[in-house]
Structure formats: C-alpha cells, structure tokens
Enzyme design. Sequence first.
Site, PDB file in Angstrom:
ATOM      1  N   LYS A   1      31.584  50.155   2.749  1.00  0.00           N
ATOM      2  CA  LYS A   1      31.223  50.889   3.959  1.00  0.00           C
ATOM      3  C   LYS A   1      30.825  52.339   3.650  1.00  0.00           C
ATOM      4  O   LYS A   1      30.102  52.964   4.407  1.00  0.00           O
ATOM      5  CB  LYS A   1      32.396  50.888   4.946  1.00  0.00           C
ATOM      6  CG  LYS A   1      33.011  49.511   5.195  1.00  0.00           C
ATOM      7  CD  LYS A   1      32.494  48.865   6.389  1.00  0.00           C
ATOM      8  CE  LYS A   1      33.106  47.563   6.865  1.00  0.00           C
ATOM      9  NZ  LYS A   1      33.832  46.667   6.010  1.00  0.00           N
TER      10      LYS A   1
HETATM   11  C1  LIG Z   1      33.821  45.305   6.215  1.00  0.00           C
HETATM   12  C2  LIG Z   1      34.157  44.469   5.049  1.00  0.00           C
HETATM   13  C3  LIG Z   1      33.683  43.156   4.939  1.00  0.00           C
HETATM   14  C4  LIG Z   1      32.869  42.496   6.028  1.00  0.00           C
HETATM   15  O1  LIG Z   1      31.581  43.080   6.145  1.00  0.00           O
HETATM   16  P1  LIG Z   1      30.717  42.807   7.464  1.00  0.00           P
HETATM   17  O2  LIG Z   1      29.538  43.695   7.322  1.00  0.00           O
HETATM   18  O3  LIG Z   1      31.595  43.195   8.611  1.00  0.00           O
HETATM   19  O4  LIG Z   1      30.383  41.371   7.478  1.00  0.00           O
HETATM   20  C5  LIG Z   1      33.982  42.455   3.794  1.00  0.00           C
HETATM   21  N1  LIG Z   1      34.735  42.987   2.812  1.00  0.00           N
HETATM   22  C6  LIG Z   1      35.217  44.239   2.892  1.00  0.00           C
HETATM   23  C7  LIG Z   1      36.066  44.764   1.803  1.00  0.00           C
HETATM   24  C8  LIG Z   1      34.951  45.021   4.007  1.00  0.00           C
HETATM   25  O5  LIG Z   1      35.421  46.260   4.078  1.00  0.00           O
END
Ligand SMILES: *Cc1c(COP(=O)(O)O)cnc(C)c1O
Length: 466
Positions: A112
């Site tokens: 993120k």
């Molecule tokens: C947010 C997240 C996901 C899921 O990603 P999306 O874009 O919501 O599908 C998977 N793994 C980790 C470690 C995350 O932080």
Amino acid sequence: MRYVSTRGEAAPRDFESVLLAGLAEDGGLFLPETWPVLTTDDWEELRGLPYPALAARIIRLFTGDTFEEGVLEAMCADAYAGFTTPAVAPLVQLDHRRFALELFHGPTLAFKDFALQLLGRMFDHVLARRGERITIVGATSGDTGSAAIEACKGRENLDIVILHPEGRTSAVQRRQMTTVLSPNVRNIAVQGDFDACQDLVKAMFNDAPFRREMNLSAVNSINWARIAAQIPYYVASALALGAPQCEIAFAVPTGNFGNVFAAWAARRMGLPVSTLIVGANRNDILARWITGNDMTAQPVIPSLSPSMDIQVSSNFERLLFELLGRDGARTATAMRAFRDTGRMPIDESTWRAATALFRGHAVSDEETIAEMRRLHAQGYPADPHTAAGTAASHAAPPDNPATPIIIAATAHPAKFPDAVERATGTRPALPPHMADLYEREERFTVLPNDLHAIESAVRAHARRNG
Ligand SMILES: *Cc1c(COP(=O)(O)O)cnc(C)c1O
C-alpha cells in the site's frame, strides 16, 4: 483525460477532482473515459528506467494537466526515496518460472505504500494550490490504514481518520497506526468486522451534508489515484522478464480487488498478460465466482491473512463495469442487487469472458502455513498473504507452462510474526526503523458500529482547530 463513474450518472471529471472526491456522487467508482494503450515501442522505451521515472511516465498518462511539468516526476522520486532498496520493487526468483515481486520495502512494509506515499504528496500539492483543507476517512483491514497514516501524518492541509475492526488486525498492523501521534491523525477501533468499517465509510460519503461539511475524501482503494499508482510495478516487472515479447501471468493475493485490478489495467493498456490468478483465503467469494460464477457474500471469518478477510471487494465494481461493456445502469443494478440480497447475478456469457483471463483459488490457513513452511525451507521467508499468492499460483497456473508467473509479495514477513513463527518456528525481526514498535505509546478510540457515533468523532477531530 476525463473520468466516468461505474454507475453512469455522475458527470465526467478530471484527475484532480477524482483524486479529491474518491467516490462518485452516484455511489460509483471512477474509471478513465478511455484507456491509454501503449505500443510495443512505447513499452520498450520504458524498460530499464529507474523505478520512480517509470512510475511517473505511466501515472502521467492518467493525471492530465493536474501537475505541471516536472512536479509528478519529483513527487515519484521523493515518494520512493524512502524505500529501503534502490530497486524499489525487486524481483526474486522462487523456482524455474515463479518470481516474487517484493512490494514491501516501503515505510509500513506492505504494498500500500506504493500508492499512498504518492497520494499524500498529491493531496498536499493540490490542496495547497486550491487553498483547501480536507478530511480523509478510510476503513482498513490492516495495511491500508498504516500506509495512509504514514503518508498523511503531519501534512498541512488534511486530517485523517482511520477505522479498523477492533481486535481483527495483527498487533504490528494496529501499532503501526495507533502509535502515530501526530495531531492530524485519529484512529477508531470499530466493534465490527472490516466490511462494517467499509460500510461506515461509504455511509459517510453517502451522507451528502456531512460529506460537504467535512470536505470528505477517501484514500482506501476506491480512490482511482491509488490504482493508477499500482500499475507501474506490474509494468516494470513484466518488462524485466521479457514483455512485451513474451506473455506474463500475475498472481495477486486479493482482498478488495484493487491490486489485481491494477494488473488488469496494465493488460488493458496493452501489456501482454495472459492470466491473472486471484489468491484468496477462506473468505473466498472471488474464488467462488471465478471457479463457479457464485458471487454470494458470506460472513467474514478471521484468517491468517487479515488484509484479505473481505467479502465485499469494492474494486470488483470496476471490473464488472468493464465486463458489462461499460454500461453504468446495468452495473448499478447488479451492485444494488448484491447490496440487497448478498448475491450478484452475473450472466453466463459475461462470466465466461472473465474466466478466459482470471483464475482463482482459495487457500486455507493450513495450506498457507504449509506453503510458508515450504518456501522457508527453500530459503524464502514469506508472509501469509504472499504465501496465499504463491499457493494459488501452484493450484491454478496459466495454461502455457512456459509463461513466467510473477507473484505480488504484498507484505514483509515481520508484519505477521505469529503466523511466521507458527509456520517456521522462527520469529522474524522487525526492520531497524521499527524495532521499538512494541514500546511506543498507542492512541485510539473504541466505538460501536454506529454511523452517528462515528460521524461525531470525525467532526470533533476535523474541527479541533476551528
Ligand atoms: C491490502 C492487502 C492485500 C489485498 O489487496 P487488495 O488491493 O485489497 O486486493 C493483500 N495483501 C496485503 C499484505 C495487503 O496489505
């Protein structure tokens, strides 16, 4: 570049207004009016660029004239300078055809950071120019919140309130949010699950007077700018493995469908992607849909991969809109049916078209542990989300055995020390800049799953200066 809503009723907008608004007024999500499509020569030109330069070249295709010449490039350079490896998004080979795309070298150790480090800077730049102030509200199942807080803390022109489901994030995830004590940051633990948090955020946006009063904005993955900022690492990794001359498959541990939708977007832009493998955990609505056209929401059950403990994947609406030939009215009807009945009826031919591209697999906690153990034995420490991605890539590989598979390694193993210890017997150490995380003071408020209570808290926080 203009943006349309997936529900077809909001007026088209430019990038700047999409960045600030997050969700469209008709409840839909924004998408580009037309997709930029690159030629083989265009892709070739990007190969070998430093990551921040490549990211700016891709993101520039979506930002129109929001940023003056050089500004976006400088923001990308600055956003990714805080990553702990100069490669920013390194590829690590796991076996003869599998590669981990490590997306966890940013400040909060999950993918993120790629989008949010950039978004924080975009917001500040645009708001300063407009002389405005906004309140960012977001729901997190774990990693979004810390990445958003880290990107927004101390910024002049915004306040941020993050809702997390009480007791359902890992201690590291919670502490990464609640130990940030900047006055413009507020954490709320909601007595409910992640979907409840997400519903509360949506309800605040749908409360038009409240939305105006607070000048609300979103940083969760419904914000188009986040998707745009996640496209470059798919491009960079595919180019590194020989695209556009060969096809690539991506396996993505999936929750809200934002990350895998960015991979879909890269393909829509002409990157030769043969297959998108959706890794799920026991909260398997997407895997059930892909394998059997069953899109029925079930209660969320906590798992070892909390960032994927989701039954209502917001960004699926973007794919649906595309699958339905960009018909906003049909998309709105399907979304309403899903909201009302917990089931999304998708006709057979639409589903078949999607399954030509998508594979899906639900990975149980036991399989996740076994996969982490297997990878560890081969010298690769994986977090439970990444392991769900690699396990899915084994269970549901692309048809062509020569196609390389790039697995999105979405979090650093140290973010999930309990699961790693359970799988491998060893507790991973936090990186140096976080070593004292467990000693830091925490600050958060516990509130019931109640819109009024949440709105009052947001109002009090945003008005603390006024
Ligand atoms: C947010 C997240 C996901 C899921 O990603 P999306 O874009 O919501 O599908 C998977 N793994 C980790 C470690 C995350 O932080």
